[in-house]
Design a protein around this motif. Structure first.
Motif, PDB file in Angstrom:
ATOM      1  N   LEU A  26       0.683  -1.367   0.187  1.00 26.80           N
ATOM      2  CA  LEU A  26       0.081  -0.285  -0.121  1.00 26.80           C
ATOM      3  C   LEU A  26       1.335   1.388  -0.023  1.00 26.80           C
ATOM      4  CD1 LEU A  26      -2.888   1.175   0.356  1.00 26.80           C
ATOM      5  CD2 LEU A  26      -2.782   1.267   2.662  1.00 26.80           C
ATOM      6  N   LEU A  27       1.679   1.224   1.010  1.00 26.06           N
ATOM      7  CA  LEU A  27       2.936   2.181   0.677  1.00 26.06           C
ATOM      8  C   LEU A  27       3.395   2.277  -0.736  1.00 26.06           C
ATOM      9  CD1 LEU A  27       4.444   4.826   2.909  1.00 26.06           C
ATOM     10  CD2 LEU A  27       5.834   3.039   2.940  1.00 26.06           C
ATOM     11  N   GLN A  28       3.978   1.174  -1.223  1.00 22.58           N
ATOM     12  CA  GLN A  28       4.512   1.969  -2.490  1.00 22.58           C
ATOM     13  C   GLN A  28       3.426   2.125  -3.313  1.00 22.58           C
ATOM     14  OE1 GLN A  28       6.021  -2.153  -3.756  1.00 22.58           O
ATOM     15  NE2 GLN A  28       6.676  -1.323  -6.035  1.00 22.58           N
ATOM     16  N   LEU A  29       2.305   2.103  -4.316  1.00 22.58           N
ATOM     17  CA  LEU A  29       1.140   2.048  -4.854  1.00 22.58           C
ATOM     18  C   LEU A  29       1.064   3.941  -4.795  1.00 22.58           C
ATOM     19  CD1 LEU A  29      -1.446   1.552  -6.720  1.00 22.58           C
ATOM     20  CD2 LEU A  29      -2.504   1.517  -4.180  1.00 22.58           C
ATOM     21  N   ILE A  30       0.688   4.336  -3.334  1.00 25.70           N
ATOM     22  CA  ILE A  30       0.556   5.757  -2.797  1.00 25.70           C
ATOM     23  C   ILE A  30       2.199   6.332  -3.256  1.00 25.70           C
ATOM     24  CG2 ILE A  30       0.181   7.806  -0.641  1.00 25.70           C
ATOM     25  CD1 ILE A  30      -1.567   5.543   0.385  1.00 25.70           C
ATOM     26  N   GLU A  31       3.087   5.816  -2.793  1.00 29.36           N
ATOM     27  CA  GLU A  31       3.767   7.013  -3.030  1.00 29.36           C
ATOM     28  C   GLU A  31       4.556   6.644  -4.630  1.00 29.36           C
ATOM     29  OE1 GLU A  31       7.093   5.985   0.465  1.00 29.36           O
ATOM     30  OE2 GLU A  31       7.416   4.378  -1.557  1.00 29.36           O
ATOM     31  N   GLU A  32       4.033   5.489  -5.086  1.00 24.68           N
ATOM     32  CA  GLU A  32       3.928   5.995  -6.846  1.00 24.68           C
ATOM     33  C   GLU A  32       2.798   6.402  -7.451  1.00 24.68           C
ATOM     34  OE1 GLU A  32       3.938   1.058  -7.937  1.00 24.68           O
ATOM     35  OE2 GLU A  32       6.186   1.573  -7.529  1.00 24.68           O
TER      36      GLU A  32
END
Length: 182
Positions: A26-32
């Motif tokens: 989830l963190l990676q998705l939001i960062e991307e």
């Protein structure tokens, strides 16, 4: 000066479950999805010697970062950013005084709509999908004559949030969360 009121049509369980979940995906998705915004924020934060939104997101989702006390000051902004990124739609306006919520509550009560409540937002809670479906059904049964008996300001507040509730009601599994910021 008033407060800004923002609502988000989201999967409420996903938002609630994200808090300190350790969900690296989830963190990676939001960062991307937010890479450009996070880069701009990082530059501004360096100039102001303040915590970055990326640090606040990491703290909010992962539950850890380098300096938690310092970064925590941006936790509400991180919450809003997560909601904005994962929302089907958002609506916000302001500045409003807290009395705007009282107008909306009074309007809902006068119209017999109890599926949703402005007080829910004051209590930092949310409207479930079922709450939204019920509120929209109640709104649709309100007559023109009933609406004409409600103060225009109160009615305006009700109409604004009913449209947000309608978006959630049309999206199975989605409800509404809210945030206030000065």
């Amino acid at each position: 000066m008033g407060w800004y009121f923002r609502t988000f049509v989201v999967d409420v369980d996903r938002i609630d479950g994200a808090f300190q979940s350790g969900d690296a995906e989830l963190l990676q998705l939001i960062e991307e999805m937010s890479a450009e915004e996070l880069a701009e924020d990082a530059e501004l934060s360096r100039e102001e010697e303040s915590p970055t939104l990326a640090q606040a997101l990491r703290l909010w989702i992962m539950g850890t970062c380098d300096d938690e006390d310092w970064v925590a000051e941006r936790s509400e902004e991180a919450y809003e950013h997560i909601c904005e990124t994962l929302s089907l739609a958002s609506w916000g306006n302001g500045p409003y005084g807290r009395e705007w919520l009282e107008h909306g509550s009074r309007g809902l009560k006068q119209l017999g709509i109890d599926g949703i409540s402005f007080k829910t937002f004051i209590d930092s809670s949310s409207w479930s999908h079922e709450d939204c479906v019920r509120a929209v059904a109640q709104w649709e049964s309100v007559t023109v004559q009933q609406r004409s008996g409600v103060d225009p300001y109160d009615l305006g507040a009700v109409e604004e949030v009913i449209e947000v509730a309608r978006m959630a009601a049309q999206s199975p599994g989605y409800g509404v969360v809210c945030s206030f910021s000065p």
